[in-house]
Write a protein that holds these residues in place. Structure first.
Motif, PDB file in Angstrom:
ATOM      1  N   LEU A 155       0.834  -1.202   0.000  1.00 46.17           N
ATOM      2  CA  LEU A 155       0.000   0.000   0.000  1.00 46.17           C
ATOM      3  C   LEU A 155       0.864   1.245   0.000  1.00 46.17           C
ATOM      4  CD1 LEU A 155      -2.703   1.470   0.286  1.00 46.17           C
ATOM      5  CD2 LEU A 155      -2.602   1.045   2.751  1.00 46.17           C
ATOM      6  N   LEU A 156       1.895   1.262   0.845  1.00 46.90           N
ATOM      7  CA  LEU A 156       2.801   2.409   0.911  1.00 46.90           C
ATOM      8  C   LEU A 156       3.509   2.637  -0.414  1.00 46.90           C
ATOM      9  CD1 LEU A 156       4.430   4.598   2.361  1.00 46.90           C
ATOM     10  CD2 LEU A 156       5.924   2.792   3.237  1.00 46.90           C
ATOM     11  N   LEU A 157       4.022   1.570  -0.999  1.00 42.61           N
ATOM     12  CA  LEU A 157       4.744   1.699  -2.266  1.00 42.61           C
ATOM     13  C   LEU A 157       3.821   2.111  -3.393  1.00 42.61           C
ATOM     14  CD1 LEU A 157       7.067  -1.423  -1.983  1.00 42.61           C
ATOM     15  CD2 LEU A 157       7.722   0.973  -1.758  1.00 42.61           C
ATOM     16  N   LEU A 178       1.127   4.026  -3.132  1.00 39.64           N
ATOM     17  CA  LEU A 178       0.876   5.458  -2.987  1.00 39.64           C
ATOM     18  C   LEU A 178       2.099   6.266  -3.377  1.00 39.64           C
ATOM     19  CD1 LEU A 178      -1.041   5.489   0.429  1.00 39.64           C
ATOM     20  CD2 LEU A 178      -2.011   5.955  -1.835  1.00 39.64           C
ATOM     21  N   GLN A 179       3.276   5.771  -3.039  1.00 42.22           N
ATOM     22  CA  GLN A 179       4.495   6.518  -3.323  1.00 42.22           C
ATOM     23  C   GLN A 179       4.819   6.534  -4.804  1.00 42.22           C
ATOM     24  OE1 GLN A 179       7.649   6.364  -0.382  1.00 42.22           O
ATOM     25  NE2 GLN A 179       9.094   5.824  -1.995  1.00 42.22           N
ATOM     26  N   SER A 180       4.513   5.443  -5.514  1.00 42.37           N
ATOM     27  CA  SER A 180       4.881   5.369  -6.930  1.00 42.37           C
ATOM     28  C   SER A 180       3.806   5.914  -7.859  1.00 42.37           C
ATOM     29  CB  SER A 180       5.189   3.915  -7.307  1.00 42.37           C
ATOM     30  OG  SER A 180       4.031   3.111  -7.167  1.00 42.37           O
ATOM     31  N   ARG A 181       2.550   5.880  -7.427  1.00 45.05           N
ATOM     32  CA  ARG A 181       1.467   6.263  -8.335  1.00 45.05           C
ATOM     33  C   ARG A 181       0.710   7.513  -7.920  1.00 45.05           C
ATOM     34  NH1 ARG A 181      -1.889   0.917  -9.552  1.00 45.05           N
ATOM     35  NH2 ARG A 181      -3.010   2.425 -10.838  1.00 45.05           N
ATOM     36  N   GLY A 182       1.049   8.066  -6.771  1.00 38.42           N
ATOM     37  CA  GLY A 182       0.386   9.293  -6.359  1.00 38.42           C
ATOM     38  C   GLY A 182      -0.991   9.032  -5.777  1.00 38.42           C
ATOM     39  N   ARG A 206       9.604  -4.121  -8.970  1.00 36.80           N
ATOM     40  CA  ARG A 206       9.473  -2.976  -9.878  1.00 36.80           C
ATOM     41  C   ARG A 206       8.755  -1.821  -9.200  1.00 36.80           C
ATOM     42  NH1 ARG A 206       8.784  -7.135 -13.872  1.00 36.80           N
ATOM     43  NH2 ARG A 206       6.523  -7.064 -13.665  1.00 36.80           N
ATOM     44  N   LEU A 207       7.750  -2.168  -8.387  1.00 36.07           N
ATOM     45  CA  LEU A 207       7.020  -1.138  -7.653  1.00 36.07           C
ATOM     46  C   LEU A 207       7.950  -0.416  -6.673  1.00 36.07           C
ATOM     47  CD1 LEU A 207       4.146   0.007  -7.424  1.00 36.07           C
ATOM     48  CD2 LEU A 207       3.730  -1.612  -5.572  1.00 36.07           C
ATOM     49  N   LYS A 208       8.811  -1.161  -6.008  1.00 32.80           N
ATOM     50  CA  LYS A 208       9.756  -0.571  -5.068  1.00 32.80           C
ATOM     51  C   LYS A 208      10.752   0.337  -5.797  1.00 32.80           C
ATOM     52  CE  LYS A 208       9.607  -4.256  -1.608  1.00 32.80           C
ATOM     53  NZ  LYS A 208      10.388  -5.309  -0.902  1.00 32.80           N
ATOM     54  N   LEU A 209      11.199  -0.118  -6.966  1.00 32.76           N
ATOM     55  CA  LEU A 209      12.139   0.702  -7.724  1.00 32.76           C
ATOM     56  C   LEU A 209      11.529   2.046  -8.090  1.00 32.76           C
ATOM     57  CD1 LEU A 209      13.731  -1.910 -10.149  1.00 32.76           C
ATOM     58  CD2 LEU A 209      14.852  -0.730  -8.271  1.00 32.76           C
ATOM     59  N   LEU A 210      10.312   2.016  -8.578  1.00 33.66           N
ATOM     60  CA  LEU A 210       9.651   3.264  -8.949  1.00 33.66           C
ATOM     61  C   LEU A 210       9.399   4.137  -7.728  1.00 33.66           C
ATOM     62  CD1 LEU A 210       7.118   1.927 -11.600  1.00 33.66           C
ATOM     63  CD2 LEU A 210       9.043   3.453 -12.019  1.00 33.66           C
ATOM     64  N   ALA A 211       9.025   3.497  -6.623  1.00 37.34           N
ATOM     65  CA  ALA A 211       8.736   4.266  -5.414  1.00 37.34           C
ATOM     66  C   ALA A 211       9.981   4.951  -4.867  1.00 37.34           C
ATOM     67  CB  ALA A 211       8.138   3.347  -4.355  1.00 37.34           C
ATOM     68  N   ALA A 212      11.144   4.403  -5.123  1.00 38.39           N
ATOM     69  CA  ALA A 212      12.383   4.964  -4.585  1.00 38.39           C
ATOM     70  C   ALA A 212      12.829   6.206  -5.336  1.00 38.39           C
ATOM     71  CB  ALA A 212      13.482   3.918  -4.636  1.00 38.39           C
ATOM     72  N   LEU A 213      12.242   6.462  -6.492  1.00 41.71           N
ATOM     73  CA  LEU A 213      12.667   7.600  -7.304  1.00 41.71           C
ATOM     74  C   LEU A 213      11.886   8.845  -6.927  1.00 41.71           C
ATOM     75  CD1 LEU A 213      12.800   5.843 -10.795  1.00 41.71           C
ATOM     76  CD2 LEU A 213      14.729   6.398  -9.312  1.00 41.71           C
ATOM     77  N   PRO A 214      12.491  10.002  -7.099  1.00 48.46           N
ATOM     78  CA  PRO A 214      11.730  11.242  -6.910  1.00 48.46           C
ATOM     79  C   PRO A 214      10.562  11.307  -7.891  1.00 48.46           C
ATOM     80  CG  PRO A 214      14.093  11.667  -7.065  1.00 48.46           C
ATOM     81  CD  PRO A 214      13.883  10.235  -7.440  1.00 48.46           C
ATOM     82  N   ALA A 215       9.474  11.914  -7.454  1.00 49.10           N
ATOM     83  CA  ALA A 215       8.275  11.968  -8.301  1.00 49.10           C
ATOM     84  C   ALA A 215       8.560  12.629  -9.640  1.00 49.10           C
ATOM     85  CB  ALA A 215       7.158  12.705  -7.563  1.00 49.10           C
ATOM     86  N   SER A 216       9.494  13.591  -9.641  1.00 50.13           N
ATOM     87  CA  SER A 216       9.773  14.324 -10.877  1.00 50.13           C
ATOM     88  C   SER A 216      10.371  13.450 -11.964  1.00 50.13           C
ATOM     89  CB  SER A 216      10.714  15.498 -10.578  1.00 50.13           C
ATOM     90  OG  SER A 216      11.924  15.016 -10.006  1.00 50.13           O
ATOM     91  N   GLY A 217      11.099  12.393 -11.576  1.00 52.22           N
ATOM     92  CA  GLY A 217      11.742  11.558 -12.592  1.00 52.22           C
ATOM     93  C   GLY A 217      11.103  10.208 -12.785  1.00 52.22           C
TER      94      GLY A 217
END
Length: 317
Positions: free
Chosen positions: A9-11, A13-17, A102-113
């Motif tokens: 759930l956390l990841l 929200l973090q990766s998809r807004g 893959r979800l964790k990888l995306l979540a670790a990136l800044p939203a801008s990139g």
């Protein structure tokens, strides 16, 4: 299980807004009520979750907050996302783990990139399946994967090339996927061997576990085994004369794009080349694909077999 769900759930929200509770419920395959309970649990754990109702509302993390679960650059994330999509692991029990990774990888990136990285990874695709061959049915594969992960001994029923079945007890050391074909690397009283997974008609996990051999390295074993296997095949050398058209057709007929580099011009305005096959029948079947653009010069039994096959083919037509 709830800890895994909270992390997902956390990841998410973090990766998809921002997402609605219904969207989160569908993503996590739980009820909307469970989503709200999990959001409360995240809030209690110090995660700044913001919820808003009405049109355009939903659930999101506080602007600027990002979980320090993983630190990774955009280039590293692009490479990992590209190589982890669409490969053999997608079709086995590790497919769900890949999706989470893959979800964790995306979540670790800044939203801008994040969007740029996802788009860049989508420009690469690795297709490990061989041409013109559907994926081999491997009904025992889930059992093999589980046994490899847990170091569980297996009782296998194995079908040989002649169709005869045999039973054996093995220690499953690893799995290898090559050109869409899975192989089980296993140890037994006969040593460490590679078994084609599609020929395993039944696999039964045993209560016993095993200890892996000291120093065993799956990659090194596979490289050595494939080299030995290739060296054991194609022992019959056949010398052929090819026309220019035959030389150009080498990659299409034999699937060897580099064989033409070994050809040498001869006095007949053609090219001579030594090729290797398992036996005369295999040589005949494959060389007939050249039609009149190839002539077998030796050995005599292959030349005679080619001539006889060509005569019988012409008679049929």
């Amino acid at each position: 299980m709830r800890a895994d769900r909270l992390l997902s759930l956390l990841l998410c929200l973090q990766s998809r807004g921002q997402l609605t509770a219904r969207q989160l419920a569908a993503e996590l395959e739980v009820s909307v009520r469970t989503v709200y309970r999990d959001l409360e649990a995240l809030g209690a754990a110090g995660v700044p979750v913001v919820t808003s109702g009405g049109p355009g509302g939903g659930c999101r993390l506080m602007d600027g907050w990002r979980s320090p679960l993983l630190g990774i650059s955009a280039e590293e994330a692009t490479a990992l996302l590209a190589v982890s999509a669409g490969g053999p692991l997608e079709r086995i029990a590790l497919g769900d783990a890949l999706a989470q990774a893959r979800l964790k990888l995306l979540a670790a990136l800044p939203a801008s990139g994040r969007d740029d990285t996802r788009a860049a990874a989508g420009r690469f695709h690795i297709d490990s399946q061989a041409w013109f061959k559907p994926a081999e049915p491997t009904p025992a594969l889930p059992v093999l994967v589980d046994a490899v992960r847990r170091d569980r001994c297996l009782r296998l029923t194995y079908a040989g090339r002649d169709g005869r079945t045999s039973e054996r007890t093995v220690d499953p050391l690893g799995l290898v996927a090559k050109a869409g074909i899975w192989y089980l690397i296993a140890a037994s009283d006969k040593g460490v061997r590679a078994h084609r997974a599609a020929r395993i008609t039944h696999a039964t996990p045993l209560p016993e576990t095993f200890t892996r051999p000291d120093g065993f390295d799956l990659t090194r074993f596979w490289e050595r085994w494939t080299a030995e296997f290739e060296a054991s095949l194609d022992q019959l050398r056949v010398t052929v004369r090819l026309s220019k058209a035959g030389l150009a057709a080498l990659p299409a007929v034999l699937g060897d794009a580099e064989a033409g580099a070994r050809a040498t011009p001869d006095r007949e305005e053609g090219y001579q080349l030594d090729l290797h096959f398992d036996d005369p029948q295999a040589a005949c079947r494959r060389l007939l694909g050249f039609g009149p653009e190839a002539e077998v010069l030796g050995p005599p039994e292959v030349r005679e077999l080619m001539a006889d096959t060509a005569r019988r083919t012409a008679a049929r037509y």
